[in-house]
Motif scaffolding. Structure first.
Motif, PDB file in Angstrom:
ATOM      1  N   ALA A  24       0.830  -1.200   0.000  1.00  0.00           N
ATOM      2  CA  ALA A  24       0.000   0.000   0.000  1.00  0.00           C
ATOM      3  C   ALA A  24       0.865   1.251   0.000  1.00  0.00           C
ATOM      4  N   ARG A  25       2.033   1.177   0.657  1.00  0.00           N
ATOM      5  CA  ARG A  25       2.922   2.319   0.757  1.00  0.00           C
ATOM      6  C   ARG A  25       4.195   2.065  -0.052  1.00  0.00           C
ATOM      7  N   ARG A  26       4.752   3.125  -0.586  1.00  0.00           N
ATOM      8  CA  ARG A  26       6.017   3.112  -1.324  1.00  0.00           C
ATOM      9  C   ARG A  26       5.969   2.159  -2.528  1.00  0.00           C
ATOM     10  N   ARG A  27       4.770   1.904  -3.043  1.00  0.00           N
ATOM     11  CA  ARG A  27       4.666   0.948  -4.141  1.00  0.00           C
ATOM     12  C   ARG A  27       5.327   1.475  -5.420  1.00  0.00           C
ATOM     13  N   GLU A  28       5.236   2.818  -5.639  1.00  0.00           N
ATOM     14  CA  GLU A  28       5.868   3.371  -6.844  1.00  0.00           C
ATOM     15  C   GLU A  28       7.385   3.206  -6.765  1.00  0.00           C
ATOM     16  N   GLU A  29       7.953   3.484  -5.603  1.00  0.00           N
ATOM     17  CA  GLU A  29       9.393   3.327  -5.418  1.00  0.00           C
ATOM     18  C   GLU A  29       9.808   1.871  -5.588  1.00  0.00           C
ATOM     19  N   PHE A  30       9.032   0.975  -4.995  1.00  0.00           N
ATOM     20  CA  PHE A  30       9.300  -0.460  -5.075  1.00  0.00           C
ATOM     21  C   PHE A  30       9.210  -0.924  -6.526  1.00  0.00           C
ATOM     22  N   GLY A  31       8.128  -0.546  -7.200  1.00  0.00           N
ATOM     23  CA  GLY A  31       7.930  -0.963  -8.585  1.00  0.00           C
ATOM     24  C   GLY A  31       8.998  -0.420  -9.512  1.00  0.00           C
ATOM     25  N   ALA A  32       9.395   0.844  -9.312  1.00  0.00           N
ATOM     26  CA  ALA A  32      10.418   1.443 -10.177  1.00  0.00           C
ATOM     27  C   ALA A  32      11.745   0.703 -10.034  1.00  0.00           C
ATOM     28  N   ALA A  33      12.081   0.281  -8.817  1.00  0.00           N
ATOM     29  CA  ALA A  33      13.332  -0.446  -8.599  1.00  0.00           C
ATOM     30  C   ALA A  33      13.325  -1.782  -9.333  1.00  0.00           C
ATOM     31  N   LEU A  34      12.186  -2.447  -9.372  1.00  0.00           N
ATOM     32  CA  LEU A  34      12.082  -3.719 -10.095  1.00  0.00           C
ATOM     33  C   LEU A  34      12.076  -3.499 -11.603  1.00  0.00           C
ATOM     34  N   GLU A  35      11.386  -2.449 -12.039  1.00  0.00           N
ATOM     35  CA  GLU A  35      11.335  -2.163 -13.482  1.00  0.00           C
ATOM     36  C   GLU A  35      12.712  -1.813 -14.029  1.00  0.00           C
ATOM     37  N   ARG A  36      13.533  -1.134 -13.215  1.00  0.00           N
ATOM     38  CA  ARG A  36      14.893  -0.821 -13.666  1.00  0.00           C
ATOM     39  C   ARG A  36      15.703  -2.083 -13.913  1.00  0.00           C
ATOM     40  N   ARG A  37      15.304  -3.156 -13.285  1.00  0.00           N
ATOM     41  CA  ARG A  37      15.987  -4.440 -13.464  1.00  0.00           C
ATOM     42  C   ARG A  37      15.263  -5.333 -14.455  1.00  0.00           C
ATOM     43  N   GLY A  38      14.310  -4.727 -15.195  1.00  0.00           N
ATOM     44  CA  GLY A  38      13.680  -5.423 -16.314  1.00  0.00           C
ATOM     45  C   GLY A  38      12.332  -6.032 -16.056  1.00  0.00           C
ATOM     46  N   ALA A  39      11.849  -6.036 -14.820  1.00  0.00           N
ATOM     47  CA  ALA A  39      10.601  -6.726 -14.504  1.00  0.00           C
ATOM     48  C   ALA A  39       9.387  -6.005 -15.071  1.00  0.00           C
ATOM     49  N   LYS A  40       8.368  -6.770 -15.391  1.00  0.00           N
ATOM     50  CA  LYS A  40       7.039  -6.222 -15.622  1.00  0.00           C
ATOM     51  C   LYS A  40       6.339  -6.240 -14.271  1.00  0.00           C
ATOM     52  N   VAL A  41       5.853  -5.084 -13.823  1.00  0.00           N
ATOM     53  CA  VAL A  41       5.286  -4.959 -12.483  1.00  0.00           C
ATOM     54  C   VAL A  41       3.770  -4.798 -12.567  1.00  0.00           C
ATOM     55  N   VAL A  42       3.067  -5.566 -11.739  1.00  0.00           N
ATOM     56  CA  VAL A  42       1.620  -5.480 -11.615  1.00  0.00           C
ATOM     57  C   VAL A  42       1.312  -4.943 -10.215  1.00  0.00           C
ATOM     58  N   TYR A  43       0.547  -3.858 -10.141  1.00  0.00           N
ATOM     59  CA  TYR A  43       0.232  -3.244  -8.854  1.00  0.00           C
ATOM     60  C   TYR A  43      -1.130  -3.732  -8.369  1.00  0.00           C
ATOM     61  N   ALA A  44      -1.160  -4.261  -7.165  1.00  0.00           N
ATOM     62  CA  ALA A  44      -2.405  -4.764  -6.586  1.00  0.00           C
ATOM     63  C   ALA A  44      -2.393  -4.545  -5.077  1.00  0.00           C
ATOM     64  N   PRO A  45      -2.540  -3.283  -4.619  1.00  0.00           N
ATOM     65  CA  PRO A  45      -2.534  -3.026  -3.179  1.00  0.00           C
ATOM     66  C   PRO A  45      -3.639  -3.822  -2.483  1.00  0.00           C
ATOM     67  N   ALA A  46      -3.257  -4.612  -1.495  1.00  0.00           N
ATOM     68  CA  ALA A  46      -4.212  -5.484  -0.817  1.00  0.00           C
ATOM     69  C   ALA A  46      -4.841  -4.830   0.402  1.00  0.00           C
ATOM     70  N   ILE A  47      -4.263  -3.715   0.852  1.00  0.00           N
ATOM     71  CA  ILE A  47      -4.747  -3.044   2.052  1.00  0.00           C
ATOM     72  C   ILE A  47      -4.583  -1.540   1.900  1.00  0.00           C
TER      73      ILE A  47
END
Length: 383
Positions: A24-47
């Motif tokens: 729920a928090r810092r998801r953009e920062e978390f996702g950007a770090a994974l995307e920089r390493r090539g991942a396709k990121v799916v956002y699904a905040p559960a709470i």
């Protein structure tokens, strides 16, 4: 992903893999770090976090801390401790609350709580390396003399029954500080889609940064009657990655293994995902003169990434699971959900074209298809 074709840039470690984030928090920062390493990121905040600044229980607990000296204050989260002080500010009680902290031993469960304490101009008396509530509890009980002590415990979205019961059993007066609570996300549709993808094994990893998010994920799977399928997938090819043991606890109780970094930091979790997902989800093979790295939704051929549509990935994974062995037409038809053998031939032809070398997949007349390599087990087919 429907487009296919070579990508000539260097292949990042997570290229071709899909990671779902429940944060729920810092998801953009978390996702950007994974995307920089090539991942396709799916956002699904559960709470989501609901502040309790106007909650009568929080004000009553704050006034209890001010009314008489507090011996120990346990700060479990940075956002919670700051929220407590901010709420006191709205009531005109912040100065008196901070003054009450000055005579108490301030214990910070982790670095964020430690930073929040220092932001008030105070210093923590102690903070554990593990960032776990159990170690805070061990510290308190090891120092003894809890009988008659007044201890304020800032809760972090859900009760801490073990800690609170242990403190009370030792004779302490415990003041619970309910600064915020976790509730399901306003839109649970993304979580439901992730549950479906996990059950279908079409995701490579799901990342959790809080125990309530893990619990919400499992509850959603229960409501969808997919708990068993999702749990089984996460015991196999789908990686469950958690920021720490507290976060992993709901999954552990469900018998789901998790990868956990040695330090409970977002950056450490990113590094763990970068390391573990290719090991657990990928498959590297030598086929003919080519090196194949079969990933979640793509394959690297001699270091060049080729994105494949879902149907082609299904075929390639089936062939790569038993390198060199014939996979029957019947099995491949069953996997692709069709009874049309001509459609299967067309699909295999498309896969050959995408790989850039038709000879990589051999036709075995009247039987099926195989990768062009000596028959080996999948585990021994790694480079």
């Amino acid at each position: 992903m429907t487009d296919s074709g070579p990508v000539t840039a260097p292949v990042e470690p997570l290229a071709g893999y899909t990671v779902a984030l429940t944060a729920a928090r810092r998801r953009e920062e978390f996702g950007a770090a994974l995307e920089r390493r090539g991942a396709k990121v799916v956002y699904a905040p559960a709470i989501r976090i609901v502040p309790l600044a106007d909650d009568a229980r929080l004000r009553e607990a704050t006034e209890r801390c001010i009314a008489a000296p507090v011996d120990v204050v346990v700060a479990t989260t940075g956002i919670g401790f700051r929220g407590w002080v901010d709420a006191a500010e709205t009531w005109g009680l912040a100065d008196r609350l901070v003054a009450a902290f000055e005579s108490a031993d301030l214990l910070a469960r982790g670095p964020k709580a430690r930073g929040a304490i220092r932001a008030t101009g105070l210093r923590e008396a102690w903070s554990p390396e593990s960032e776990s509530s159990s170690e805070v509890m061990s510290y308190l009980t090891a120092h003894g003399g809890l009988d008659g002590k007044r201890i304020a415990v800032q809760l972090h979205g859900e009760p801490l029954p073990d800690m609170l019961q242990t403190l009370r059993a030792a004779g302490a007066e415990v003041i619970e500080i309910p600064v915020y609570r976790w509730v399901p996300a306003q839109d649970m549709a993304p979580v439901r889609r992730v549950v479906e993808c996990v059950a279908a094994r079409s995701l490579d990893a799901v990342a959790f940064t809080s125990a309530p998010a893990a619990a919400s994920f499992l509850q959603t799977a229960d409501e969808m009657a997919l708990r068993s399928a999702a749990a089984e997938a996460m015991r196999g090819p789908v990686v469950a990655a958690c920021v720490g043991p507290v976060t992993a606890a709901p999954l552990g109780r469900a018998g789901i293994p998790c990868v956990i970094p040695s330090r409970g930091r977002l950056g450490a979790l990113v590094r763990e995902i970068v390391e573990q997902v290719p090991i657990r989800r990928g498959l590297r093979l030598r086929v003919g003169e080519r090196a194949l790295d079969v990933r979640g939704h793509a394959v690297a051929v001699d270091g060049v990434l080729v994105a494949l549509p879902a149907a082609s990935m299904t075929l390639l994974r089936a062939l790569a699971a038993r390198p060199g062995y014939v996979v029957s037409r019947a099995d491949l038809l069953n996997l692709t959900g069709t009874t049309d053998e001509h459609a299967l031939e067309v699909a295999v032809g498309r896969l050959r074209t995408s790989l850039g070398d038709p000879a990589l997949i051999r036709t075995v007349v009247k039987r099926g298809y195989r990768l062009d390599c000596e028959p080996v087990s999948a585990s021994s087919g790694c480079l």
